[in-house]
Design an enzyme around this catalytic site. Structure first.
Site, PDB file in Angstrom:
ATOM      1  N   TYR A  19     -14.073  60.305 -16.539  1.00 38.29           N
ATOM      2  CA  TYR A  19     -15.015  59.845 -15.522  1.00 38.29           C
ATOM      3  C   TYR A  19     -15.008  58.325 -15.381  1.00 38.29           C
ATOM      4  O   TYR A  19     -15.503  57.781 -14.394  1.00 38.29           O
ATOM      5  CB  TYR A  19     -16.438  60.332 -15.824  1.00 38.29           C
ATOM      6  CG  TYR A  19     -16.600  61.846 -15.791  1.00 38.29           C
ATOM      7  CD1 TYR A  19     -15.514  62.676 -15.549  1.00 38.29           C
ATOM      8  CD2 TYR A  19     -17.820  62.447 -16.000  1.00 38.29           C
ATOM      9  CE1 TYR A  19     -15.642  64.045 -15.533  1.00 38.29           C
ATOM     10  CE2 TYR A  19     -17.964  63.831 -15.982  1.00 38.29           C
ATOM     11  CZ  TYR A  19     -16.860  64.620 -15.751  1.00 38.29           C
ATOM     12  OH  TYR A  19     -16.991  65.986 -15.733  1.00 38.29           O
ATOM     13  N   LYS A  42      -8.282  69.367 -26.953  1.00 38.92           N
ATOM     14  CA  LYS A  42      -7.116  70.057 -26.381  1.00 38.92           C
ATOM     15  C   LYS A  42      -5.900  69.395 -27.033  1.00 38.92           C
ATOM     16  O   LYS A  42      -5.041  68.797 -26.376  1.00 38.92           O
ATOM     17  CB  LYS A  42      -7.147  69.881 -24.847  1.00 38.92           C
ATOM     18  CG  LYS A  42      -6.120  70.685 -24.084  1.00 38.92           C
ATOM     19  CD  LYS A  42      -6.408  72.157 -24.033  1.00 38.92           C
ATOM     20  CE  LYS A  42      -5.298  72.895 -23.295  1.00 38.92           C
ATOM     21  NZ  LYS A  42      -5.252  74.332 -23.580  1.00 38.92           N
ATOM     22  N   ASP A  55     -10.210  75.694 -24.419  1.00 37.61           N
ATOM     23  CA  ASP A  55     -10.105  76.984 -23.712  1.00 37.61           C
ATOM     24  C   ASP A  55     -10.640  78.116 -24.580  1.00 37.61           C
ATOM     25  O   ASP A  55     -11.348  79.008 -24.106  1.00 37.61           O
ATOM     26  CB  ASP A  55      -8.673  77.254 -23.220  1.00 37.61           C
ATOM     27  CG  ASP A  55      -7.598  76.657 -24.110  1.00 37.61           C
ATOM     28  OD1 ASP A  55      -7.936  76.063 -25.157  1.00 37.61           O
ATOM     29  OD2 ASP A  55      -6.407  76.791 -23.772  1.00 37.61           O
ATOM     30  N   ASP A  78     -19.250  68.528 -20.125  1.00 37.92           N
ATOM     31  CA  ASP A  78     -19.881  68.789 -18.835  1.00 37.92           C
ATOM     32  C   ASP A  78     -19.716  70.268 -18.481  1.00 37.92           C
ATOM     33  O   ASP A  78     -20.668  70.976 -18.130  1.00 37.92           O
ATOM     34  CB  ASP A  78     -19.185  67.896 -17.783  1.00 37.92           C
ATOM     35  CG  ASP A  78     -19.972  67.792 -16.496  1.00 37.92           C
ATOM     36  OD1 ASP A  78     -21.033  68.409 -16.390  1.00 37.92           O
ATOM     37  OD2 ASP A  78     -19.502  67.088 -15.578  1.00 37.92           O
ATOM     38  N   ASP A 110     -22.590  73.714 -18.864  1.00 39.46           N
ATOM     39  CA  ASP A 110     -22.993  74.575 -17.732  1.00 39.46           C
ATOM     40  C   ASP A 110     -22.741  76.044 -18.093  1.00 39.46           C
ATOM     41  O   ASP A 110     -23.543  76.924 -17.774  1.00 39.46           O
ATOM     42  CB  ASP A 110     -22.189  74.238 -16.466  1.00 39.46           C
ATOM     43  CG  ASP A 110     -22.924  73.229 -15.571  1.00 39.46           C
ATOM     44  OD1 ASP A 110     -23.606  72.342 -16.131  1.00 39.46           O
ATOM     45  OD2 ASP A 110     -22.799  73.319 -14.336  1.00 39.46           O
TER      46      ASP A 110
END
Ligand code: NAD
Length: 360
Positions: free
Chosen positions: A140, A192, A224, A248, A252
């Protein structure tokens, strides 16, 4: 006197913040905490008024207050603006400028909502985990960033850069271990590592930081797989430590473990005053309809009392009040189900929590 900056923002932001601010004032009066509220403009509302998502006066207000109560920013009206001039930029800048690098997102199921989640009761019962998201690094913020023409003049190239430094990883890892020490002493670091160089550094630094915290059980998980395990077996997690983008998305997803994104609060902590906000966005689809669930923002106020004002009993009183209101069967539309429950709007839900905080 604690100064609270109140930034409602856009969409449902001002609606849920209005209720949360009432509850903070009520808890302040009950527990004898002197509070002063000052409103500031941010996001799309600030673009409309001042041409920028984070005006100077809001910056100034946030730099001198003790804590920030934040709603949400963004909406279709501003979607066509370039990324660096959109409402969301206001929030990103605020996080960066105030050095709010640690984002705590507790995911705890309130027992009366066990049948609200699309997941089976036996999977989510007693879910209680904390997502710790790094908030001021990664994709970001990394440079270069932008859309640039390609050399041969055919089409364009969209670029984002995923960068993490040792220092950024070390400081968030340390907070992760400290939080785990106060909980069930387990930390899962999510990365990752099989593909990303930034994740390789992330893992090395977390392993190094773990040496300072021998009592904490550390494991590592690919993002994942984590996305899958959160649904398959969420109770295996205690603290989930991860970088900005992964955090993020995973939080959710975790919202579904507790029934609705309208139930998840957050605290962003770091060098300056803490910022407290629901994890959801401005929900333009339900804005202005008295349908938004204010409980995520109300629970964020409990975090504000705990982390910025160090008033545990007032924080616990708000959490108990939310629990009581849910036990009595009151539900906003996002957590409503047919049965012995009462459908209420944003304002009534806020009023019920106020009454419950007053009664104790
Ligand atoms: P969103 O979180 O706003 O909404 C996703 C879904 O959840 C929608 O169906 C919405 O109605 C529902 N929802 C969200 N909050 C709710 C609440 N309190 N009660 C009941 N239902 C609720 O995400 P989105 O639709 O992807 O984004 C909308 C806008 O918000 C976009 O402009 C986005 O950039 C912005 N956004 C802002 C923040 C922030 O300010 N921190 C975070 C995420 C998204």
């Amino acid at each position: 006197m604690a100064r609270i900056a109140v930034l409602g923002g856009d969409g449902v932001g001002p609606e849920v913040v209005r209720e949360a601010a009432k509850i903070l004032a009520t808890a302040g009066a009950r527990f004898g905490i002197p509070l002063e509220f000052e409103e500031g403009v941010v996001g799309g509302a600030a673009i409309d008024k001042h041409g920028t998502p984070l005006p100077q006066e809001t910056r100034q207000l946030c730099s001198v207050c003790d804590a920030i109560l934040f709603g949400a920013v963004g909406g279709p009206k501003w979607d066509s603006l370039p990324v660096d001039r959109r409402p969301e930029r206001g929030l990103l800048l605020l996080r960066k400028e105030l050095g709010l690098y640690a984002n705590l997102r507790p995911v705890k199921l309130f027992a009366p909502l066990v049948d609200t989640s699309p997941l089976k009761r036996e999977i989510i019962e007693e879910v209680d985990l904390m997502v710790l998201r790094e908030l001021t690094g990664g994709l970001y913020f990394g440079e270069p960033k932008g859309i640039v023409p390609v050399e041969n003049g055919k089409g364009k190239r969209g670029v984002d850069t995923l960068i993490y430094t040792t220092h950024e990883i070390e400081r968030i890892a340390r907070i992760g271990f400290q939080i785990a020490a106060q909980r069930r002493k387990r930390l899962t670091s999510v990365d990752k590592v099989n593909v990303l160089a930034s994740s390789q550094l992330w893992r090395q630094v977390v392993i190094e930081a773990a040496k300072e915290f021998p009592d904490i059980e550390l494991d590592h998980m690919l993002v994942d797989n984590c996305a899958m395990q959160l649904i398959r077996d969420p109770r295996r997690f205690d603290v989930v430590l991860t970088e900005n983008t992964f955090g993020d998305i995973l939080s959710d997803e975790a919202a579904m473990l507790v029934g609705s994104i309208g139930m998840l609060p957050s605290a962003s902590l770091g060098d300056g005053p803490g910022l407290y906000e629901p994890i959801h966005g401005s929900a333009p689809d339900i804005a202005g309809q008295d349908k938004a669930n204010p409980l995520a923002t109300i629970l964020s106020v409990a975090m504000l009392l705990r982390h910025s004002l160090h008033h545990e009993s007032a924080a616990a009183a708000i959490e108990a009040a939310v629990s009581q209101v849910l036990e009595r069967g009151y539900r906003t539309p996002d957590i409503w189900q047919p049965g012995p429950t009462v459908l209420v709007g944003t304002a009534q839900m806020g009023e019920l929590v106020v009454e419950s905080v007053v009664k104790g």
